[in-house]
Design a protein around this motif. Structure first.
Motif, mmCIF file in Angstrom:
data_model
loop_
_atom_site.group_PDB
_atom_site.id
_atom_site.type_symbol
_atom_site.label_atom_id
_atom_site.label_comp_id
_atom_site.label_asym_id
_atom_site.label_seq_id
_atom_site.Cartn_x
_atom_site.Cartn_y
_atom_site.Cartn_z
ATOM 1 N N THR A 166 13.703 -10.104 7.196
ATOM 2 C CA THR A 166 13.280 -8.861 7.833
ATOM 3 C C THR A 166 11.816 -8.592 7.522
ATOM 4 O O THR A 166 11.361 -8.784 6.403
ATOM 5 N N GLU A 167 11.062 -8.176 8.529
ATOM 6 C CA GLU A 167 9.655 -7.856 8.334
ATOM 7 C C GLU A 167 9.531 -6.618 7.442
ATOM 8 O O GLU A 167 10.146 -5.586 7.707
ATOM 9 N N VAL A 168 8.734 -6.736 6.389
ATOM 10 C CA VAL A 168 8.548 -5.619 5.456
ATOM 11 C C VAL A 168 7.064 -5.309 5.290
ATOM 12 O O VAL A 168 6.622 -4.911 4.211
ATOM 13 N N GLY A 169 6.287 -5.504 6.362
ATOM 14 C CA GLY A 169 4.896 -5.090 6.330
ATOM 15 C C GLY A 169 4.767 -3.580 6.442
ATOM 16 O O GLY A 169 5.743 -2.843 6.654
ATOM 17 N N ILE A 170 3.546 -3.098 6.311
ATOM 18 C CA ILE A 170 3.324 -1.646 6.335
ATOM 19 C C ILE A 170 3.702 -1.078 7.692
ATOM 20 O O ILE A 170 4.417 -0.079 7.792
ATOM 21 N N LYS A 171 3.247 -1.708 8.769
ATOM 22 C CA LYS A 171 3.543 -1.188 10.111
ATOM 23 C C LYS A 171 5.014 -1.346 10.450
ATOM 24 O O LYS A 171 5.602 -0.478 11.104
ATOM 25 N N ALA A 172 5.633 -2.453 10.007
ATOM 26 C CA ALA A 172 7.065 -2.637 10.293
ATOM 27 C C ALA A 172 7.906 -1.599 9.567
ATOM 28 O O ALA A 172 8.860 -1.050 10.132
ATOM 29 N N LEU A 173 7.579 -1.293 8.310
ATOM 30 C CA LEU A 173 8.340 -0.275 7.574
ATOM 31 C C LEU A 173 8.074 1.121 8.119
ATOM 32 O O LEU A 173 8.978 1.957 8.174
ATOM 33 N N ALA A 174 6.823 1.387 8.547
ATOM 34 C CA ALA A 174 6.526 2.698 9.119
ATOM 35 C C ALA A 174 7.257 2.914 10.441
ATOM 36 O O ALA A 174 7.630 4.041 10.769
ATOM 37 N N ALA A 175 7.464 1.847 11.202
ATOM 38 C CA ALA A 175 8.218 1.982 12.450
ATOM 39 C C ALA A 175 9.705 2.161 12.204
ATOM 40 O O ALA A 175 10.414 2.747 13.018
ATOM 41 N N ARG A 176 10.192 1.700 11.051
ATOM 42 C CA ARG A 176 11.623 1.786 10.751
ATOM 43 C C ARG A 176 11.988 3.080 10.028
ATOM 44 O O ARG A 176 13.057 3.643 10.248
ATOM 45 N N PHE A 177 11.094 3.573 9.155
ATOM 46 C CA PHE A 177 11.397 4.716 8.312
ATOM 47 C C PHE A 177 10.502 5.896 8.674
ATOM 48 O O PHE A 177 9.445 5.721 9.286
ATOM 49 N N PRO A 178 10.870 7.112 8.278
ATOM 50 C CA PRO A 178 10.075 8.292 8.663
ATOM 51 C C PRO A 178 8.786 8.451 7.874
ATOM 52 O O PRO A 178 7.936 9.251 8.262
ATOM 53 N N GLU A 179 8.597 7.729 6.761
ATOM 54 C CA GLU A 179 7.372 7.888 5.985
ATOM 55 C C GLU A 179 6.183 7.306 6.731
ATOM 56 O O GLU A 179 6.326 6.404 7.567
ATOM 57 N N GLY A 180 4.993 7.814 6.418
ATOM 58 C CA GLY A 180 3.775 7.340 7.048
ATOM 59 C C GLY A 180 3.266 6.061 6.413
ATOM 60 O O GLY A 180 3.741 5.600 5.371
ATOM 61 N N GLU A 181 2.236 5.477 7.064
ATOM 62 C CA GLU A 181 1.691 4.203 6.602
ATOM 63 C C GLU A 181 0.989 4.350 5.246
ATOM 64 O O GLU A 181 1.055 3.450 4.412
ATOM 65 N N LYS A 182 0.320 5.475 5.006
ATOM 66 C CA LYS A 182 -0.387 5.643 3.734
ATOM 67 C C LYS A 182 0.592 5.699 2.568
ATOM 68 O O LYS A 182 0.369 5.076 1.513
ATOM 69 N N LEU A 183 1.684 6.445 2.717
ATOM 70 C CA LEU A 183 2.676 6.539 1.642
ATOM 71 C C LEU A 183 3.345 5.197 1.412
ATOM 72 O O LEU A 183 3.575 4.785 0.262
ATOM 73 N N ILE A 184 3.661 4.463 2.478
ATOM 74 C CA ILE A 184 4.309 3.156 2.335
ATOM 75 C C ILE A 184 3.353 2.167 1.681
ATOM 76 O O ILE A 184 3.745 1.375 0.813
ATOM 77 N N ALA A 185 2.072 2.192 2.067
ATOM 78 C CA ALA A 185 1.104 1.278 1.463
ATOM 79 C C ALA A 185 0.936 1.554 -0.028
ATOM 80 O O ALA A 185 0.866 0.634 -0.846
ATOM 81 N N ALA A 186 0.902 2.833 -0.416
ATOM 82 C CA ALA A 186 0.781 3.166 -1.837
ATOM 83 C C ALA A 186 2.023 2.717 -2.610
ATOM 84 O O ALA A 186 1.914 2.205 -3.735
ATOM 85 N N ALA A 187 3.205 2.899 -2.025
ATOM 86 C CA ALA A 187 4.432 2.472 -2.709
ATOM 87 C C ALA A 187 4.496 0.953 -2.847
ATOM 88 O O ALA A 187 4.912 0.427 -3.881
ATOM 89 N N LEU A 188 4.048 0.226 -1.827
ATOM 90 C CA LEU A 188 4.026 -1.232 -1.923
ATOM 91 C C LEU A 188 3.058 -1.706 -2.997
ATOM 92 O O LEU A 188 3.330 -2.681 -3.711
ATOM 93 N N ARG A 189 1.927 -1.026 -3.132
ATOM 94 C CA ARG A 189 0.986 -1.401 -4.183
ATOM 95 C C ARG A 189 1.587 -1.164 -5.575
ATOM 96 O O ARG A 189 1.367 -1.949 -6.501
ATOM 97 N N GLU A 190 2.353 -0.077 -5.739
ATOM 98 C CA GLU A 190 3.018 0.162 -7.015
ATOM 99 C C GLU A 190 4.017 -0.949 -7.334
ATOM 100 O O GLU A 190 4.056 -1.469 -8.456
ATOM 101 N N LEU A 191 4.832 -1.325 -6.349
ATOM 102 C CA LEU A 191 5.817 -2.385 -6.579
ATOM 103 C C LEU A 191 5.143 -3.712 -6.878
ATOM 104 O O LEU A 191 5.625 -4.500 -7.699
ATOM 105 N N GLU A 192 4.013 -3.965 -6.223
ATOM 106 C CA GLU A 192 3.298 -5.210 -6.472
ATOM 107 C C GLU A 192 2.659 -5.211 -7.860
ATOM 108 O O GLU A 192 2.602 -6.243 -8.535
ATOM 109 N N ALA A 193 2.187 -4.050 -8.315
ATOM 110 C CA ALA A 193 1.569 -3.967 -9.637
ATOM 111 C C ALA A 193 2.595 -4.163 -10.754
ATOM 112 O O ALA A 193 2.256 -4.687 -11.823
ATOM 113 N N HIS A 194 3.847 -3.760 -10.540
ATOM 114 C CA HIS A 194 4.889 -3.889 -11.570
ATOM 115 C C HIS A 194 5.715 -5.156 -11.406
ATOM 116 O O HIS A 194 6.716 -5.330 -12.107
ATOM 117 N N GLY A 195 5.342 -6.048 -10.477
ATOM 118 C CA GLY A 195 5.995 -7.340 -10.372
ATOM 119 C C GLY A 195 7.203 -7.400 -9.475
ATOM 120 O O GLY A 195 7.791 -8.480 -9.310
#
Length: 340
Positions: free
Chosen positions: A67-96
Motif C-alpha cells: 500500500t502506498e504510504v507517501g504523504i499525498k497518498a495518506l492525506a488522500a486516505r485520512f482526514p489529516e492534512g499533509e503537514k501533520l502527516i509529514a511531521a508524524a512520518l519524520r517522527e517515526l523515521e527519527a525513532h527507527g
C-alpha cells in the motif's frame, strides 16, 4: 438533561471479574477473531512520539503489503492534512519505526520504498536462528538397547528383494518420514522481457547549428560538473549532447533553466551521466515560443466602446455614436411638436 448511557456497555461492566477501580480507565477487552492488528506497548506508550505519530504508525501497520504510504497518498486516505502527516512520518523515521530508501528496480526504474518495523529496538539485538525440531530418538531411554544385526552381503541389483517388515518394537522406534510440505510456487515479480524494446527517440537537433550556438552548448555541458559533481562528461559525450542543448537554446530557453533541468533531483548513485542527460534533453524539451502574430490571433476581441457626446440643447454629456441631443431633449422636443 441526564447523561445518556449505553445499556450494553453497562451490562458488560457488571460482568467484569473483581472490584472495579474508583477512578481511571476501565478496559472491556473483547477478543478479536478477524480483521485485527497486534500493536505493542513500546509503540502505543512511546514517550518520545506524539499522539499523531502513534496513530499514524498504527494506521500504517494495519495496511496490507504494497500500500502506498507517501504523504499525498495518506492525506488522500485520512482526514489529516499533509503537514501533520509529514511531521508524524519524520517522527517515526527519527525513532527507527520508518525507513525510506530509494531503490533501483531490475527494469532500471528508481522507486522509493518505505519499510515499517513494529519493534525497531529488536533489530539491534543479535538474532539466533530458530533450532530445527529434532526427530524422535531411535531408542527410548526406557527400552533396552537393540543390537545391530550382522551385516549381510549386498544382493544383486537385478533381484533386489523387498525389505522385510520390522518387528513391532522396531516399528515403534523407527522415525516417521517427514510429511511433504506444500510450498507456494515461486512467482517472479518482474516478468522476463519478451517484447522487443522500442528504440529510444533521437536527440533533438537545431534547425541551424551555428558556431555561436555550438560554443554556448559546449560551455554549458562542460560547466555542469561545477553544479553537480556527478555530471562529469567526456569530450565525446559533450560533442554528442551539444546539438540537443543547442536546440533548447534555439527555442529561447534560458541557460539557467537548462542547467536546472539537467541537475535537479539526480538519482543516487548515478552510473551513466550521459544517458541521463540524453533522456532529459529529449523528453523535457520545451516547445518553441509562439510568435506575436500567433498570440494576437488568439487574443481576446476588444468590445467597442460608445464615445461621449455633448448635448446641443442642454450641454449634458451622454453616450452616442454621433453628436446630437440627449434623450431628455429629444423627448421634450417631441412633446412640443405634438402639442403644436
Amino acid at each position: 438533561m441526564d447523561t445518556s448511557q449505553n445499556t450494553a456497555l453497562m451490562r458488560a461492566l457488571t460482568e467484569l471479574p473483581g472490584p472495579l477501580p474508583a477512578r481511571g480507565v476501565i478496559h472491556i477487552a473483547i477478543r478479536h477473531t478477524d480483521r485485527f492488528t497486534v500493536v505493542g506497548n513500546d509503540l502505543a506508550q512511546h514517550p518520545g512520539l506524539s499522539t499523531a505519530a502513534v496513530g499514524l504508525a498504527v494506521r500504517i501497520q494495519s495496511l496490507p503489503q504494497g500500500t502506498e504510504v507517501g504523504i499525498k497518498a495518506l492525506a488522500a486516505r485520512f482526514p489529516e492534512g499533509e503537514k501533520l502527516i509529514a511531521a508524524a512520518l519524520r517522527e517515526l523515521e527519527a525513532h527507527g519505526y520508518l525507513q525510506r530508501a530509494r531503490t533501483r528496480l531490475p527494469n532500471g526504474r528508481i522507486v522509493t520504498r518505505t519499510v515499517f518495523c513494529n519493534q525497531p529496538a529488536a533489530l539491534l539485538r543479535p538474532r539466533v536462528a530458530a533450532a530445527r525440531p529434532q526427530r524422535p530418538t531411535a531408542e527410548p531411554q526406557t527400552s533396552p538397547p537393540v543390537r545391530d544385526p550382522a551385516p549381510e552381503p549386498p544382493a544383486p541389483e537385478a533381484a533386489a528383494p523387498q525389505a522385510p517388515p520390522l518387528p513391532d518394537a522396531q516399528q515403534e522406534q523407527a522415525p516417521e518420514a517427514p510429511a511433504p510440505q506444500d510450498h507456494a510456487p515461486f512467482v517472479a515479480l518482474v516478468p522476463p522481457p519478451t517484447a522487443a524494446r522500442q528504440p529510444s527517440p533521437p536527440l533533438p537537433q537545431p534547425r541551424e547549428l551555428t558556431a555561436e550556438l555550438d560554443r554556448a552548448a559546449t560551455a554549458l555541458l562542460s560547466d555542469l560538473r561545477r553544479h553537480a559533481h556527478q555530471l562529469v562528461l567526456s569530450e565525446n559525450d559533450v560533442r554528442q549532447l551539444a546539438p540537443a542543448v543547442a536546440a533548447w537554446l534555439e527555442r529561447d530557453t534560458h541557460p539557467d533553466a537548462i542547467r536546472h533541468t539537467l541537475t535537479i533531483d539526480l538519482p543516487q548513485p548515478l552510473r551513466h551521466p550521459a544517458k541521463l542527460l540524453k533522456h532529459r534533453l529529449t523528453a523535457l524539451i520545451p516547445p518553441p515560443l509562439p510568435s506575436t502574430h500567433e498570440l494576437a490571433a488568439h487574443a481576446r476581441p476588444r468590445v467597442p466602446i460608445t464615445p461621449f457626446q455633448t448635448c446641443d440643447g442642454c450641454e449634458r454629456a451622454f453616450r452616442a455614436p454621433a453628436p446630437g441631443h440627449c434623450r431628455d431633449c429629444r423627448n421634450a422636443h417631441g412633446h412640443a411638436q405634438a402639442a403644436a
